[in-house]
Each structure stands twice: as C-alpha cells, then as structure tokens.
Enzyme design. Structure first.
Site, PDB file in Angstrom:
ATOM      1  N   LYS A  79     -12.006   1.631   3.460  1.00  0.00           N
ATOM      2  CA  LYS A  79     -10.597   1.285   3.670  1.00  0.00           C
ATOM      3  C   LYS A  79     -10.487   0.298   4.831  1.00  0.00           C
ATOM      4  O   LYS A  79     -11.201   0.420   5.830  1.00  0.00           O
ATOM      5  CB  LYS A  79      -9.806   2.566   3.972  1.00  0.00           C
ATOM      6  CG  LYS A  79      -8.302   2.363   4.093  1.00  0.00           C
ATOM      7  CD  LYS A  79      -7.567   3.689   4.291  1.00  0.00           C
ATOM      8  CE  LYS A  79      -6.069   3.467   4.441  1.00  0.00           C
ATOM      9  NZ  LYS A  79      -5.308   4.723   4.546  1.00  0.00           N
ATOM     10  N   SER A 159      -1.236   5.666   1.496  1.00  0.00           N
ATOM     11  CA  SER A 159      -1.617   4.290   1.797  1.00  0.00           C
ATOM     12  C   SER A 159      -3.005   3.912   1.288  1.00  0.00           C
ATOM     13  O   SER A 159      -3.337   2.738   1.211  1.00  0.00           O
ATOM     14  CB  SER A 159      -1.560   4.058   3.318  1.00  0.00           C
ATOM     15  OG  SER A 159      -2.521   4.859   3.981  1.00  0.00           O
ATOM     16  N   SER A 183      -1.792  10.248   2.776  1.00  0.00           N
ATOM     17  CA  SER A 183      -2.388   8.991   2.304  1.00  0.00           C
ATOM     18  C   SER A 183      -3.759   9.114   1.665  1.00  0.00           C
ATOM     19  O   SER A 183      -4.291   8.127   1.173  1.00  0.00           O
ATOM     20  CB  SER A 183      -2.482   7.985   3.455  1.00  0.00           C
ATOM     21  OG  SER A 183      -1.216   7.495   3.777  1.00  0.00           O
TER      22      SER A 183
END
EC number: 6.3.5.7
Length: 493
Positions: A79, A159, A183
């Site tokens: 990420k 997210s 998330s």
C-alpha cells in the site's frame, strides 16, 4: 502447469521449497498479470519490475543455499502509505509528488527480511481517507467483481482498495494494508478476500504515513485465512522506533488454523442490528452463527450499548488527529510546492493545490473540533465516548465471551461515482458503521468472506477479538471459511 498466480502463499511456499518453481518464474507471472490488467483495474500506481526480479533472484539463491526465510520468494503488493526506501511513496496524494523516502517502514523491512518480493505500490484513498478508493490522486480502483449480467464498475472499498483489488484479481500473492476505521476489513469484504486489523500496537507504525495515530494499524489482505496468518506473523514485531508498538511475543498464527472452536463463546451484539440493514446481511449473519454453532461454539447475546455513538465519535477523533498530522505538508522540504508572494502564501497555495476534497474536508472538521470554543464540546466528549466503547468490549470479554461475530459491512460493493454517496459524505461514512468500534477500542478484527448476495457480489463477516488474541480470530475465521468456501471473481478485465 497451473497458472502460477492462482497459487496461495502457502501453496507457492511449498512449491518454492520443493524447487518445483523458482521465485523469478513466480514474480514474472505476477508482473505479466499486472501488465495485462492494471490499466483496467488501476490497483498499482507504481510497478517495480527491476526491483522485483532482483529480489526474486536473491530469493532463489537463498532457497538453493538452504537459507530460505518465512516468505522467501513470495511476491507482494505494498500500500502506498508504507515508506519504501528510494521508491514512490505518496499516500496517493498530489501534495507528496515525487517523494521517495530515505527510509524503509518497519513492516516492509520485516517482510523483506523474511524474503518477500516487492511488486510495486498499491492505490488507496488519499492519505487513507475514504471508503471507496475514489479519493486517490491516481484515480479510482475498479473492483474485480461485477454484479451478475452487469458491466457496471464497482468500488473495491477503501482506503486499502488497491490492496484488496490486487489480491482478488491475482495481481499479487498478498498485500500490506492499513486500517484506521475499517480500511482493511471493508475492502476485504467487498472483494471476497480476507483482511485482518491486528490489535493496536501489534505492528509498528514507524515509516507508515500517519492519518490518525491512535487508530492506525497495519495488517495484511490475503486470499484466505492461512495466507493472512502467514503474512501477519512476518509483519508484526515490537519496534523501539514506535513507542506504541507492544513488546509481546508474536505467536505462530498459522498453527492456530484448524484448531477446534468447540466450547468457545461467541457474542452476538444486538446493537449491530441497524435500521435499514438489508435482509441479506441479516441472513448472512445468521448463517455465520449457524456455522459456528455446528462447529461446537456456544452463541451468546451481548450488549455493546455505546455502539450507536461510535461513528460520530470516530469522525471527531480521526479528523482531529489528521488535521495535526497533515500540518507537516507545506511544500517546504519535500513534495509539491506552489510558489507564493511570501511563505504563508506558499503554504496556503501548496495545500490548496495538493490536498484533495475529502482530505480538505477532514482537515477542516479536525481543526474545527480542536478549536478553542469547541474542544470540550466535541473532541473531549468524543474521547470520553471512546473510553465507554472500549469498556463495553471489556465487559463482554470479562463475562466470558471469546470473540464477537458481526457483519463486516452494511452492503455489498456499490458503483463507482455513485451520485447518492457523492452528494452526501455522511452516507459514505456509514460504510464504516460495523468497523470503527474496533479501532476506537484498539481491538483485533478480521473480515472473512461469508457468501454472495443476490447480485453475485461477495459479503463479509467480521470477528472481533480480545487484545492480542489474533490466534482466536484466525481459528474461528477458518471455520467460517471452511463452511462458506472461497470466492473468486469471473475475469472480465
């Protein structure tokens, strides 16, 4: 030979160990898959093929020398919130244009120490603020799942939407992610993958770009429960560079998988039956209860009375911390700089141009609730509510509950650029309704696929555990996984 990208981490580990495949072959298979799919899915915002092949070659050498690490040769996506030395790290924000850190985050360093291979950086909501991966400066991620007889593009959740989509579309063997209010768990539920948010302090936050420091926690998204356990074992560690990381031994999570849950007490919180919840979510929840009962668990009704205050309290605490954390982005030392007539003008112009709409909204909310006239009315009160939420869970666990079962999300994945949600940010915030309590209380939570809805889209169940008892979550989630089966999207991209 089967497509190498269809192997789970556990399967790939065995084949690498037996020298049936090489790390370079496995890495090349994923790089080819990314090249073919990423233009459509948009899961990666930076691919690092040279770095990946170099790491894979080193892995093959270590395997040959009998010095293989726990993740030797396993290709992972990272990420964009994790600092990766000398490589693109921008939290998918315009304000960090061109930023390449001189350091490696502790979590990614742990993975490289265990022999993992880095494929690239994954798309995400800007600064991890969002529930649909639509706030990224690099554009939205498309969910690899589509509804039956529909070609409508769906969100992968947020997210960590890039992480979840890449795992579901087989563009990496597993991925790192972060969870501040859901998330990891919400994108996992939307994409038919497994995601665990560990206990606050289990993984180091050092080198991870901060959103809300008292809530942020790193964790993995993987194809199945075993893979998530393998990844978390490598990611977790105490870290002298992060004073909130906890000095507790990291168990062998994989060893918990397959253990019996006979006699375990599973709590069902009545407050999670929210108004307007689709019947399919309720049915999935009941199905989860039945599976755990069949495996010998005892089901008990519990009450978490302050649940209804969790979302408003979260949307005070998180933006407050974000407004403080994001004050450091001003165009002076790194990232975007928009020149102004003086330094204050430069700050204002840089931040106006660099931050997206949702990030600006949260900075404004955070600054407002921390301002002199409103600090007591909002921020202080939200912190008191947070203590009460934590206490609710403590009382439930003290009364003998081993884990808590809830839905992971109030719906399946929705469409990209949904007009209803775009016009009302609060409706988007409601996606976090089942997940924020876990962050507010600092507890571990895992999302595991439970089935498909009438449109053929994945739905997830969530298990919440005692602090630092991720093992119980893994063994219980594995029971659900065995009963529900695993889900993969039909390829349309």
């Amino acid at each position: 030979m089967t497509d190498l990208t269809s192997l789970t981490i556990a399967e790939a580990r065995a084949k690498l160990s037996d020298k049936e495949i090489t790390a370079v072959e496995l890495t090349d298979a994923y790089l080819a898959a990314i090249e073919a799919a990423n233009e459509t899915i948009n899961a990666y915002i930076a691919v690092t093929p040279d770095k990946a092949r170099e790491m894979a070659k080193a892995s093959d050498a270590r395997i040959g020398a009998g010095k293989a690490g726990a993740l030797e040769g396993i290709p992972l996506g990272i990420k964009d919130l994790f600092g990766t030395q000398g490589l693109h790290t921008q939290a998918c924000s315009h304000i960090l244009d061109g930023f390449r850190p001189h350091y490696e985050s502790t979590v990614t360093q742990n993975l490289w120490n265990d022999g993992a291979v880095m494929l690239g950086k994954l798309n995400m909501d800007e600064f991890a603020m969002g529930s649909s991966n639509e706030t990224s400066y690099y554009g939205p991620v498309k969910n690899p799942w589509r509804a039956k007889e529909s070609n409508l593009d769906l969100v992968p959740g947020g997210s960590s939407g890039g992480s979840a989509a890449a795992v579901a579309a087989r563009l990496c063997a597993g991925a790192t992610a972060t969870d501040t209010g859901g998330s990891i768990r919400q994108p996992a539920a939307f994409t038919g993958t497994v995601g665990i948010k560990p206990t606050y302090g289990r993984c180091s936050r050092w080198g991870v770009i901060a959103f809300a420091s008292s809530l942020d926690q790193a964790g993995p998204i993987a194809r199945d429960v075993r893979d998530a356990a393998i990844l978390l074992k490598s990611m977790a560690s105490v870290d002298p560079k992060d004073t909130t990381s906890v000095d507790l031994p990291v168990p062998d999570y994989e060893a918990a998988i397959g253990q019996s849950i006979k006699g375990m007490r599973i709590g069902i919180p009545k407050e999670y039956r929210v108004e307007g919840m689709p019947e399919e979510i309720e049915a999935l929840w009941q199905q989860g209860v039945a599976w755990l009962k069949d495996a010998g668990a005892e089901i008990v009704d519990i009450s978490l009375p302050h649940t209804k205050y969790a979302l408003p309290a979260y949307y005070i605490v998180a933006p407050a911390e974000a407004s403080s954390n994001l004050a450091r982005y001003d165009g002076v030392r790194y990232g975007l700089r928009v020149d102004g007539k003086d330094i204050v003008d430069m700050y204002e112009k840089t931040r106006a141009a660099g931050f997206g709409q949702e990030v600006k909204r949260r900075i404004m909310i955070g600054t407002y609730v921390l301002s002199a006239g409103y600090y007591d009315a909002y921020y202080l009160r939200a912190q008191k509510v947070r203590t009460l939420i934590k206490r609710d869970f403590e009382l439930a666990f003290h009364a003998g509950v081993d884990a808590i079962l809830t839905p992971a999300t109030p719906s399946s994945a929705f469409g990209i650029a949904d007009e209803d949600l775009a016009s009302d940010p609060v409706k988007m915030y409601l996606n976090d309704i089942f997940t924020v309590t876990v962050n507010m209380a600092g507890l571990p939570g895992i999302a595991v696929p439970g089935g498909l809805d009438h449109k053929g889209l994945p739905l997830g169940l969530q298990l919440i555990g005692k602090p630092f008892d991720e093992e119980t979550l893994f063994k219980t989630a594995h029971v659900i996984e065995q009963a529900a089966g695993r889900f993969t999207p039909s390829k349309w991209w």
